[in-house]
Write an enzyme that holds these catalytic residues in place. Structure first.
Site, PDB file in Angstrom:
ATOM      1  N   LYS B  78       0.865  -1.176   0.000  1.00  0.00           N
ATOM      2  CA  LYS B  78       0.000   0.000   0.000  1.00  0.00           C
ATOM      3  C   LYS B  78       0.906   1.231   0.000  1.00  0.00           C
ATOM      4  CE  LYS B  78      -3.872   2.010   2.636  1.00  0.00           C
ATOM      5  NZ  LYS B  78      -4.769   1.850   3.815  1.00  0.00           N
ATOM      6  N   SER B 153      -9.755   2.014   2.883  1.00  0.00           N
ATOM      7  CA  SER B 153      -8.855   2.736   2.023  1.00  0.00           C
ATOM      8  C   SER B 153      -7.847   1.840   1.288  1.00  0.00           C
ATOM      9  CB  SER B 153      -8.075   3.782   2.823  1.00  0.00           C
ATOM     10  OG  SER B 153      -7.225   3.172   3.763  1.00  0.00           O
ATOM     11  N   SER B 177     -10.139  -0.186   7.078  1.00  0.00           N
ATOM     12  CA  SER B 177      -9.497  -0.048   5.765  1.00  0.00           C
ATOM     13  C   SER B 177      -8.812  -1.299   5.241  1.00  0.00           C
ATOM     14  CB  SER B 177      -8.479   1.096   5.791  1.00  0.00           C
ATOM     15  OG  SER B 177      -9.135   2.328   5.731  1.00  0.00           O
TER      16      SER B 177
END
Lengths: 95, 487
Positions: B78, B153, B177
């Protein structure tokens, strides 16, 4: 209570975020919707409840006061917008 | 060959590498080629660097045997994790040109384990969002239906694994997330107990809630990844000093007698019928495995979303004050004095949702309002945590939906921040309590979109949760299914 455009300007100034007049109006409505949503917390009885800052209660660690990092100034300043002779450059603050 | 490799478990990949059936260079090339082919339609990756990845793979191939369980296997990070020499943007214009000068501890640990970095994954800007629509680099598409969001997210991480562009990825979870995108894209994701994985080098959103975790196809894969990720780090002031654990140690334990708590609050109004029906079938599977279900109550869980939207923005407004156009990141091209430079830099560098949360956070922390908002929310946080510790006296794990609906269409919630915030209604309470939570795929709802079953464990009970998930995955094959269009 709800925020007006002056409140929004004050908050934006504190947060160092410029808002145009049009953005101010839209932001005012959105912030009021969010504050309206979180207002339900006020109705909860929390007398005598200890606030919880962190999920797991641990004591802040201390470390020996010795140098633990190497000097990487050049590498860290390579990503800065404006530097000179090892210094970060910003607009003049003292006339 | 390639089809079996893209669907293989990490253990299978590890065995294939050890037996020299495939090299790390070949495996890395396979995934890089899939990224080149499929990413344009998904936007899951926002940075790849073939040469860097292949250099790591060559080094992995040259290392002397025997190697660790993850050696030579590619994974993607990420874009919230600082990765030395890679652009680390956090999904923001503010960091569009930021090349990280150091590695996050998580990145360092995976490098030390011999894993190959495939690239950096798209995400909601500064991890603030539940749909990936707030990324400066454009939204990620859900591989199961590209007209729908992947969740957020960690939406890039979820989409990449779901489309088999990477065998595994890192994610972070501040309010859901990892779990919500895992649910919406049909994969397995685990948010560990707060403090188990180091936050060093992970760009901070809400420091008392942020926690990194693994995202992969199966619970077994997540266990192996967590083994590499977890551990005390003196560079993170809230990292916990605990003995190392093997999170895979209990995977094969039988579930007979397992007590599953079902909170009434997670099964009330607000959950879509297709999600409810799918979760109910999963619970029946658990009963067949010998588990018993127990009705429990988390009476304050309804307060978790509003409490979160005080605490998280407050901490975010403080953390994001570092982005001022002086030391790194974007600086406005034109400005007057220093304050004007700050204000213009931040107005131009941050997107709308990030600014909204900074303003909310600034307000709730401002003079005269601290007690009414932040302190009040922290007291309610305690009430929520106490609900969980009471519940865990009656059960071993808690189950429910990970998300109230399957993946929704782009634009469905982006105009109304509060509606978007409610996408995380079942995940946020565990962050407030610091508990571990995971989502595993448990079937399909409306429009053949994946549904996630949430498993919440007691503090530090990750090994048991992984066991609970793994046993279910031995009985079912939801976690092995991949979207038709991604073959």
């Amino acid at each position: 209570m709800s925020l007006n455009s002056q409140d929004v300007s004050r908050i934006a100034r504190l947060a160092r975020v410029e808002l145009s007049a049009a953005e101010n109006a839209a932001t005012c409505d959105q912030l009021n919707a969010i504050l309206g949503f979180i207002a339900q917390l006020q109705a909860v009885d929390t007398d005598g409840i200890e606030p919880m800052a962190h999920a797991v209660d641990v004591v802040q660690r201390l470390r020996p006061d010795v140098v633990s990092e190497t000097d990487r100034r050049d590498a860290f300043q390579a990503v800065a917008p404006d530097v000179e002779a090892g210094l970060y450059l910003v607009p003049r603050v003292i006339e | 060959m390639s089809d079996s490799m893209i669907n293989a478990s990490l253990r299978q990949l590890s065995a294939a590498l050890a037996e020299k059936k495939i090299s790390s260079v070949e495996l890395t090339t396979l995934f890089l080629d899939r990224i080149a082919q499929l990413n344009p339609s998904l936007n899951a990756f926002i940075a790849t660097d073939r040469e860097k990845s292949l250099a790591q793979a060559r080094a992995a191939d040259a290392a002397p045997q025997p190697c660790g369980a993850l050696h030579g296997i590619p994974l993607a990070h990420k874009d919230i994790f600082c990765t030395e020499g890679w652009r680390t943007s956090c999904g923001s214009k503010m960091l569009e040109n930021f090349i990280a000068p150091y590695d996050a501890t998580v990145v360092e640990k995976f490098k030390a384990a011999g894993m190959v970095t495939l690239g950096k994954l798209n995400m909601d800007e500064f991890a603030m969002g539940s749909s990936n629509e707030t990324s400066y680099f454009g939204a990620v598409k859900n591989p199961w239906d590209v007209s729908r969001v992947p969740g957020g997210s960690s939406g890039g991480s979820a989409a990449a694994i779901s489309a088999r562009l990477a065998p595994a990825a890192t994610g972070t979870d501040t309010g859901g997330s990892i779990r919500q995108p895992a649910a919406l894209c049909g994969l397995t994701g685990l948010k560990p107990t707060y403090g188990v994985v180091s936050r060093y080098g992970m760009i901070a959103f809400a420091s008392s809630l942020d926690q990194a975790g693994p995202m992969a196809k199966s619970a077994e894969d997540c266990a192996l990844l967590l083994n590499a990720m977890a551990g005390f780090d003196p560079r993170d002031s809230t990292s916990l000093e605990r003995p190392a654990e093997d999170y895979a140690r209990d995977l094969n334990q039988p579930l007979a007698g397992l007590r599953i708590g079902l909170p009434g609050e997670f099964f009330g109004a607000g959950m879509d019928d297709d999600v409810r029906a799918t979760v109910e079938v999963a619970l029946d599977e658990y009963r067949k495995l010998g588990a018993v279900t127990v009705d429990i109550s988390l009476p304050n869980s309804g307060l978790s979303v509003p409490a979160y939207y005080v605490i998280a923005p407050a901490e975010a407004s403080s953390n994001l004050s570092r982005f001022d156009g002086v030391r790194y990141g974007y600086r406005a091209p034109e400005y007057g004095d220093l304050n004007d430079m700050y204000a213009k830099t931040r107005a131009q560098g941050f997107g709308a949702e990030v600014k909204r949360r900074i303003l909310i956070g600034t307000y709730v922390l401002s003079h005269g309002y601290y007690d009414a908002y932040y302190l009040k929310a922290q007291k309610i946080r305690r009430l929520i945590a106490v609900d969980f510790s009471d519940a865990f006296k009656k059960c071993d794990v808690i189950m429910g939906p990970a998300s109230p609906s399957v993946a929704f269409a782009f634009g469905a919630k982006s105009a109304d921040p509060v509606q978007m915030y409610l996408s995380d209604i079942y995940t946020i309470s565990t962050n407030l309590a610091g508990l571990p939570g995971m989502s595993i795929p448990c079937g399909f709802g409306n429009n053949n979109m994946p549904v996630g079953l949430q498993i919440i464990g007691n503090w530090f009970d990750e090994a048991r949760m992984l066991n609970v998930a793994h046993q279910y995955q031995q009985m079912t094959d939801w976690h092995t299914q991949m979207p038709e269009g991604m073959r």
